[in-house]
Write a protein that holds these residues in place. Structure first.
Motif, short mmCIF file in Angstrom:
data_model
loop_
_atom_site.label_atom_id
_atom_site.label_comp_id
_atom_site.label_asym_id
_atom_site.label_seq_id
_atom_site.Cartn_x
_atom_site.Cartn_y
_atom_site.Cartn_z
N GLN A 48 0.77 -1.14 0.01
CA GLN A 48 -0.07 -0.05 0.11
C GLN A 48 0.76 1.02 0.07
O GLN A 48 1.76 1.50 0.83
CB GLN A 48 -0.92 0.02 1.21
CG GLN A 48 -1.79 1.32 1.12
CD GLN A 48 -2.55 1.44 2.46
OE1 GLN A 48 -2.41 0.56 3.47
NE2 GLN A 48 -3.54 2.57 2.60
N LEU A 97 -6.51 -6.70 2.33
CA LEU A 97 -6.87 -5.52 2.44
C LEU A 97 -8.23 -5.24 2.45
O LEU A 97 -9.08 -5.44 1.67
CB LEU A 97 -6.28 -4.51 1.48
CG LEU A 97 -5.28 -3.85 1.64
CD1 LEU A 97 -4.84 -3.01 0.22
CD2 LEU A 97 -5.00 -2.79 2.81
N TYR A 128 -7.50 2.46 -1.75
CA TYR A 128 -6.29 2.23 -1.48
C TYR A 128 -5.59 2.24 -2.70
O TYR A 128 -5.80 2.00 -3.90
CB TYR A 128 -6.09 0.64 -1.17
CG TYR A 128 -6.68 0.34 0.12
CD1 TYR A 128 -6.16 0.90 1.24
CD2 TYR A 128 -7.94 -0.19 0.29
CE1 TYR A 128 -6.73 0.56 2.55
CE2 TYR A 128 -8.37 -0.49 1.59
CZ TYR A 128 -7.76 -0.18 2.67
OH TYR A 128 -8.46 -0.25 4.09
N HIS A 188 -3.97 -0.94 7.92
CA HIS A 188 -4.67 -0.43 6.97
C HIS A 188 -5.26 0.87 7.02
O HIS A 188 -5.96 1.55 6.34
CB HIS A 188 -5.70 -1.56 6.15
CG HIS A 188 -6.84 -1.40 7.16
ND1 HIS A 188 -6.98 -2.74 8.22
CD2 HIS A 188 -8.16 -0.91 7.21
CE1 HIS A 188 -7.99 -2.42 8.53
NE2 HIS A 188 -8.72 -1.77 8.39
#
Ligand SMILES: [Cu+2]
Length: 540
Positions: free
Chosen positions: A332, A349, A357, A490
């Motif tokens: 990411q 994710l 993202y 995340h």
């Protein structure tokens, strides 16, 4: 048109998790022991569905400006009905921006203003919101700032000057509500955006009062990408190796029409969905850029995937799995509001409605001729598949993923906060029926819920009963804590939507920076937002 059946195997609507809590008095903690993967009820398509990984991945066209003079890029977009081939060989009537789904992509540069003139040729009023845009209040797409179709008559409520009566619904029927500040136009409206913001993937979509969910479902969504020189200089994969991926679930009737459980299929006056779907509408077909379970041919090289969950209510947990069962790293590099300070590597994710993202996947080690499937760990049966990449050839790769991506991330601390506020996102009663409430109240455009001073830093503590992806207009925020602990991997970077899962509490911190005026914050489960889960944010 056959009535779709409801798939209750894996999903729990309010008849599930919430009903369980209410009916037998279970605590939130007890309910969490069988926490549902998603909140909502799934429609099942009646039309035969195509096999996965056969349909080519479409890439939305890039909209050309009609003028670039005076330092402003000017665009024109027509909202109109079109019949699109979403499923191979099947024509599906949709509501579109410029006749496509997704709508055309707008490519913009940081600091270069744009104006988009929208023309509403649809049968109902519309409003455009640029999600993630640092926009002035007059162009932020406030839900009652309607663009009426040419011949639109509103016999139930009428319209005089800037006064607008809008139907707010409950099980008791349409309830009238007045918004003295609404600015209503007929046929067209110019939306102007300064684009004074970090480079990132934004999306524009309909935000009409009470009807956002069905309008997005019918196709009113498109992408906008903001870039700048600093990001271009990083050397991330670019050109054909940068792919926008708009993920959205839908369901289809046996005629090939989109199926949606609206109380009023014309979406004219009466808002709302049938009772079984009050927690959110899920489809059994996963579309990426408007194609079902598509496949894309790629080089054995790094790719930059710009992922948006444009679904009304479905959450995904994405993973990339090769034919030999290997999980590829998802590196990411960016969140909702642009680049992270440094890359974060994930094996999977989670992505809630409206989250984005920016992810690098390196396909170099994947044998030519084999596939990498993008799977949804929260899905079951056909909703487990999302799309596939087929590695077609070896190729040189001069891209890089620098260890430092950005130096401009805000470093707000708790001690900077002028205020701490608490907001609950919960089911409740609204006008005699079911609603979704913020702080115990359903949305009222005429009521100011939160007043903040321009430039102030604030900490907001958010708590949810079921899944609620909470979105703030205008500002990006950072996640300070989740469940009383450090944020999850995340949660990195600058966000504009935070996914609260059942029973979860989280703290976010932001500076209310930009422009004074009336903005919104709301749940981005689109059915919830249509059923009251929005609040006014006045910046003074
Ligand atoms: Cu919600």
């Amino acid at each position: 048109m056959r009535e779709p059946t409801v798939n209750r195997r894996q999903v729990l609507g309010i008849g599930g998790a919430l009903g369980l809590m209410a009916a037998v008095g279970l605590s939130t903690a007890a309910t969490l022991s069988h926490r549902p993967a998603v909140t909502g009820t799934e429609l099942r398509s009646a039309v035969p569905l195509p096999p996965a990984f056969r349909t080519p991945l479409p890439l939305p066209s890039v909209l050309k400006p009609v003028s670039t003079s005076g330092g402003v890029d000017r665009y024109e977009m027509t909202q109109r009905q079109a019949k699109l081939e979403i499923l191979p060989g099947v024509r599906t009537p949709m509501w579109t921006y410029e006749g496509t789904f997704p709508g055309p992509t707008i490519e913009s540069r940081r600091g270069r203003p744009i104006t988009v003139t929208h023309r509403n040729e649809l049968p109902v009023p519309t409003v455009v919101h640029l999600h993630g845009g640092r926009s002035t209040p007059t162009s932020d797409g406030y839900p009652t700032d309607l663009v009426l179709p040419q011949g639109w008559q509103d016999p139930a409520h009428g319209m005089s000057g800037t006064q607008l009566m809008t139907g707010m619904h409950g099980m008791g029927g349409v309830h009238e509500m007045q918004d003295p500040r609404a600015v209503v136009t007929r046929l067209t409206r110019d939306y102007s955006f300064p684009m004074d913001q970090r480079p990132t993937l934004l999306w524009y979509h309909d935000h009409r009062m009470d009807f956002t969910a069905p309008a997005i479902w019918r196709g009113l969504a498109g992408l906008q990408i903001v870039r700048d020189d600093a990001e271009d200089a990083l050397g991330l994969p670019a050109g054909p190796r940068e792919l926008p991926l708009m993920i959205a679930d839908r369901a289809f009737t046996d005629d090939g029409d989109l199926c949606y459980p609206a109380l009023d299929p014309s979406l004219g006056q009466q808002p709302g969905v049938r009772e079984a779907y009050l927690a959110g509408v899920l489809g059994d077909v996963i579309l990426v850029n408007g194609a079902p379970w598509p496949v894309h041919e790629i080089d054995a090289a790094r790719y930059r995937l710009r992922v948006l969950n444009a679904s009304n209510a479905r959450h995904y947990e994405l993973e990339a799995v090769s034919d030999d069962g290997r999980q590829l790293d998802l590196v990411q590099v960016g969140a909702d509001q642009g680049l992270l300070a440094a890359p974060v590597t994930h094996r999977f994710l989670p992505i809630a409605p409206a989250e984005r993202y920016d992810v690098i996947v390196d396909f170099a080690g994947v044998p030519v001729g084999s596939r990498v499937r993008i799977l949804n760990r929260l899905g079951s049966g056909r909703t487990r598949d999302v799309m596939a990449f087929r590695v077609a050839r070896r190729a040189a790769d001069h891209s890089r993923v620098p260890r430092v991506l950005a130096h401009d991330l805000p470093t707000w601390r708790r001690s900077d906060a002028a205020r701490v506020r608490d907001f609950s996102f919960r089911a409740g009663r609204m006008r005699g029926g079911h609603g979704w409430l913020i702080g115990g109240q359903p949305f009222d455009p005429a009521r100011t819920d939160v007043t903040v001073r321009l430039g102030d830093v604030e900490v907001w503590r958010l708590v949810a009963d079921v899944h609620h992806p909470v979105h703030l207009h205008l500002v990006g925020f950072r996640v300070l804590s989740r469940r009383g602990r450090a944020p999850l991997p995340h949660d990195a970077g600058l966000k504009d939507t935070i996914s609260l899962r059942p029973g979860e509490a989280a703290e976010i911190i932001t500076r209310f920076d930009g422009y004074r005026g009336r903005y919104l914050f709301h749940c981005h489960n689109a059915e919830h937002e249509d059923m009251g889960m929005m609040a006014n944010l006045e910046i003074i």
